[in-house]
Design a protein around this motif. Structure first.
Motif, PDB file in Angstrom:
ATOM      1  N   GLU A  96       0.833  -1.453  -0.012  1.00 40.12           N
ATOM      2  CA  GLU A  96       0.075   0.121   0.004  1.00 40.12           C
ATOM      3  C   GLU A  96       0.838   1.281   0.095  1.00 40.12           C
ATOM      4  N   THR A  98       3.124   4.525  -0.732  1.00 45.92           N
ATOM      5  CA  THR A  98       3.162   5.426  -2.023  1.00 45.92           C
ATOM      6  C   THR A  98       4.431   6.108  -1.913  1.00 45.92           C
ATOM      7  N   HIS A 115      -4.064  -9.765  -4.880  1.00 44.55           N
ATOM      8  CA  HIS A 115      -5.745  -9.305  -4.397  1.00 44.55           C
ATOM      9  C   HIS A 115      -6.339 -10.513  -3.906  1.00 44.55           C
ATOM     10  N   HIS A 119      -7.341  -8.379   1.061  1.00 50.34           N
ATOM     11  CA  HIS A 119      -7.698  -6.951   0.607  1.00 50.34           C
ATOM     12  C   HIS A 119      -6.581  -6.030   1.066  1.00 50.34           C
ATOM     13  N   PHE A 120      -6.217  -5.135   0.055  1.00 48.77           N
ATOM     14  CA  PHE A 120      -5.243  -3.984   0.263  1.00 48.77           C
ATOM     15  C   PHE A 120      -5.606  -3.104  -0.727  1.00 48.77           C
ATOM     16  N   GLU A 121      -5.214  -1.609  -0.430  1.00 47.19           N
ATOM     17  CA  GLU A 121      -5.341  -0.642  -1.511  1.00 47.19           C
ATOM     18  C   GLU A 121      -3.881  -0.612  -2.056  1.00 47.19           C
ATOM     19  N   THR A 122      -3.888  -0.874  -3.443  1.00 45.70           N
ATOM     20  CA  THR A 122      -2.756  -0.654  -4.190  1.00 45.70           C
ATOM     21  C   THR A 122      -1.964   0.523  -4.010  1.00 45.70           C
TER      22      THR A 122
END
Length: 206
Positions: A96, A98, A115, A119-122
């Motif tokens: 996750e 950035t 995925h 679950h994870f926010e890319t």
């Protein structure tokens, strides 16, 4: 002297090239505690190369989840054995992130596989395949790109081995680390060529 590169690389030439292999340190990660320490280190680095490996299926309708996530610096590679530890909180934090430049090749496919494990926010990733056409290169595989830009061969002999075996072989570990490390090398060379224009493109017609 400008570098000579090709829009399409002749695959038959690859076997004649000298081999390129990662020769740094490799650490295999098999616990959440190890993953936490590794990710803390990796997120302090300026650039990372990433790749994944999945146990091959030789039966129709049988599929396996991602077994290995390899993350490399210039001289160090961590092999996260996801089939043993899964997507730990630390690994999710890495995926996750950035802030650190993270490089993959065909990384969209790797992310889709990851995925499926949780679950994870890319976070922020750069896929070499999204940028290589900017200098006129059409071949997108790691092996062809590396041969084209560096005149060296990356062996794919271990690709279809069992990535869920109890203990990875030395050849598997080197193969996995090389693929992740090569992403850094390719990205930095592509950026150099785009900025300097120090290359001539040879167009091979079908």
């Amino acid at each position: 002297m400008k570098k000579l590169i090709y829009n399409k690389y002749d695959k038959s030439k690859i076997s004649t090239l000298p081999k390129a292999e990662f020769d740094g340190r490799i650490h295999v990660i098999i616990s959440k505690e190890q993953a936490e320490k590794a990710v803390n280190f990796l997120l302090k680095q300026p650039i990372l190369g990433l790749d994944t490996e999945t146990r091959p299926s030789f039966s129709k309708g049988t599929f396996y989840r991602v077994a290995l996530l390899q993350v490399a610096t210039y001289d160090l590679c961590f092999l996260f054995r996801l089939n043993i530890i899964g997507l730990t909180p630390a690994i999710v934090r890495l995926l996750e992130d950035t802030t650190v430049t993270k490089i993959g090749l065909s990384w969209h496919d790797d992310i889709n596989g990851l995925h499926k494990m949780g679950h994870f926010e890319t976070g922020t990733f750069i896929d070499i395949q999204d940028h290589v056409r900017e200098i006129g290169v059409e071949d997108l595989s790691l092996q062809k790109l590396y041969a084209n830009l560096f005149g060296q061969q990356i062996s794919k002999a271990q690709r279809l081995t069992n990535w869920e075996r109890d203990v990875l072989t030395d050849k598997q570990k080197t193969y996995a680390a090389t693929d992740a490390w090569a992403c850094i090398q390719l990205y930095e060379e592509l950026e150099r060529l785009k900025q300097t224009g120090e290359y001539d493109l040879v167009k091979i017609e079908e």
